[in-house]
Design a protein around this motif. Structure first.
Motif, PDB file in Angstrom:
ATOM      1  N   MET A 128       0.837  -1.193   0.000  1.00  0.00           N
ATOM      2  CA  MET A 128       0.000   0.000   0.000  1.00  0.00           C
ATOM      3  C   MET A 128       0.874   1.245   0.000  1.00  0.00           C
ATOM      4  N   THR A 146       1.633   5.146   1.003  1.00  0.00           N
ATOM      5  CA  THR A 146       1.306   6.062   2.078  1.00  0.00           C
ATOM      6  C   THR A 146       0.892   7.390   1.507  1.00  0.00           C
ATOM      7  N   GLU A 168      -5.704   5.959   9.751  1.00  0.00           N
ATOM      8  CA  GLU A 168      -5.597   4.662   9.087  1.00  0.00           C
ATOM      9  C   GLU A 168      -5.695   4.811   7.567  1.00  0.00           C
ATOM     10  N   ASP A 169      -6.652   5.622   7.118  1.00  0.00           N
ATOM     11  CA  ASP A 169      -6.835   5.814   5.677  1.00  0.00           C
ATOM     12  C   ASP A 169      -5.620   6.480   5.046  1.00  0.00           C
ATOM     13  N   ASN A 215      -2.699   6.371   5.912  1.00  0.00           N
ATOM     14  CA  ASN A 215      -1.563   5.459   5.907  1.00  0.00           C
ATOM     15  C   ASN A 215      -1.758   4.320   4.910  1.00  0.00           C
ATOM     16  N   ARG A 230      -4.272   2.189   4.855  1.00  0.00           N
ATOM     17  CA  ARG A 230      -4.961   1.050   5.426  1.00  0.00           C
ATOM     18  C   ARG A 230      -6.473   1.236   5.331  1.00  0.00           C
ATOM     19  N   ARG A 231      -7.178   0.165   5.594  1.00  0.00           N
ATOM     20  CA  ARG A 231      -8.639   0.190   5.557  1.00  0.00           C
ATOM     21  C   ARG A 231      -9.159   0.274   6.990  1.00  0.00           C
ATOM     22  N   PRO A 232      -9.642   1.423   7.432  1.00  0.00           N
ATOM     23  CA  PRO A 232     -10.140   1.521   8.806  1.00  0.00           C
ATOM     24  C   PRO A 232     -11.382   0.663   9.003  1.00  0.00           C
ATOM     25  N   SER A 233     -11.518   0.096  10.200  1.00  0.00           N
ATOM     26  CA  SER A 233     -12.666  -0.754  10.489  1.00  0.00           C
ATOM     27  C   SER A 233     -13.619  -0.063  11.460  1.00  0.00           C
ATOM     28  N   ASP A 253       3.353   7.482   7.920  1.00  0.00           N
ATOM     29  CA  ASP A 253       3.871   6.204   8.411  1.00  0.00           C
ATOM     30  C   ASP A 253       4.295   6.318   9.869  1.00  0.00           C
ATOM     31  N   ALA A 267       1.326   6.528  12.138  1.00  0.00           N
ATOM     32  CA  ALA A 267       0.682   5.239  12.297  1.00  0.00           C
ATOM     33  C   ALA A 267       1.459   4.337  13.251  1.00  0.00           C
ATOM     34  N   SER A 289      -0.148   2.601  16.578  1.00  0.00           N
ATOM     35  CA  SER A 289      -0.355   1.139  16.655  1.00  0.00           C
ATOM     36  C   SER A 289      -0.053   0.594  18.042  1.00  0.00           C
TER      37      SER A 289
END
Length: 260
Positions: free
Chosen positions: A1, A3, A103-104, A106, A108-111, A253, A256, A260
């Protein structure tokens, strides 16, 4: 993915924040709308349906409602309680969308579940920040309007700092002032534009809904509140990322990794 990148050291750009805000919402439209409805739309609808009959009686000049001091006092309590409920859920929305935005950006797919978990986890310190910012800004505005606005702008990144950097209540407020220093009028311009757009949409929809009235009007008002709160929350989170990048050169990055 890959950034996502926003700014470069030295300059906060309103246009870039606008673009990134609506890009985040577009990429996560279901998540953002869902959180907006959960934390803004549904509470707004329920509180309006709860308080509207009493408020309407007073507004319509009902002699019994206006003459009964107990009823007037009860209506005042209902309004205060409804405001407090809205305040708490607005903070929950902002916290959850800070998580989703980072998250987005970075890649990623936020949940949905993760965003709600973060919002609940940080509810108490977020609430403390919200109360302190509200009281501090209001007290400053009582003295002079401009210092109150500047103070609020200085603290406007406190919730993203709390969620992202975990510095505690007072540490987050202090950190927010440091991050916004030199860019507060740019932030003021950003929020002013968003608020004006929101007010224009609200008034336009209000005129249409008044033709129908009843539950449909309340539902429309709740949906508008959900969308407006969602956009403002995402814009605040994007502004935080932008400020970190233009002032410190911090990549998404690195943000994130802290998160984490």
């Amino acid at each position: 993915m890959t950034t996502a990148t926003l700014g470069r050291p030295g300059r906060f750009e309103i246009g870039r924040v606008f673009n990134s805000t609506f890009a985040v919402i577009t990429r996560n439209i279901g998540l953002c709308v869902g959180l907006g409805l959960l934390f803004a739309g549904v509470p707004t609808l329920l509180t309006r349906l709860w308080t509207q009959p009493q408020m309407q009686a007073v507004m319509n000049g009902n002699p019994g409602a206006m003459a009964d001091p107990n009823l007037v006092l009860r209506n005042s309590y209902l309004s205060i309680l409804a405001g407090l409920i809205s305040f708490v859920f607005t903070l929950l929305l902002q916290s959850s969308l800070v998580r989703a935005t980072i998250e987005d950006l970075n890649g990623r797919r936020p949940s949905f579940g993760d965003c709600i978990q973060i919002a609940i986890r940080f509810l108490l310190p977020t609430l403390a920040i919200g109360i302190l910012v509200a009281f501090g800004s209001v007290l400053a505005m009582i003295a002079l309007v401009v210092p109150g606005i500047i103070l609020w702008l200085g603290w406007s990144m406190s919730v993203p700092v709390l969620i992202q950097e975990r510095q505690g209540v007072f540490g987050s407020m202090s950190r927010s002032r440091a991050l916004t220093k030199g860019n507060r009028w740019s932030l003021f311009g950003l929020f002013l534009i968003l608020i004006i757009i929101a007010m224009a949409i609200q008034w336009g929809i209000l005129v249409v809904l008044l033709l129908f009235g009843g539950f449909l009007a309340e539902l429309g008002a709740a949906l508008v509140q959900a969308v407006v709160s969602m956009v403002l929350s995402v814009a605040t989170a994007v502004s935080y990322v932008e400020l970190r990048q233009v002032k410190e050169g911090t990549s998404v990055d690195e943000l994130a990794q802290i998160f984490s």
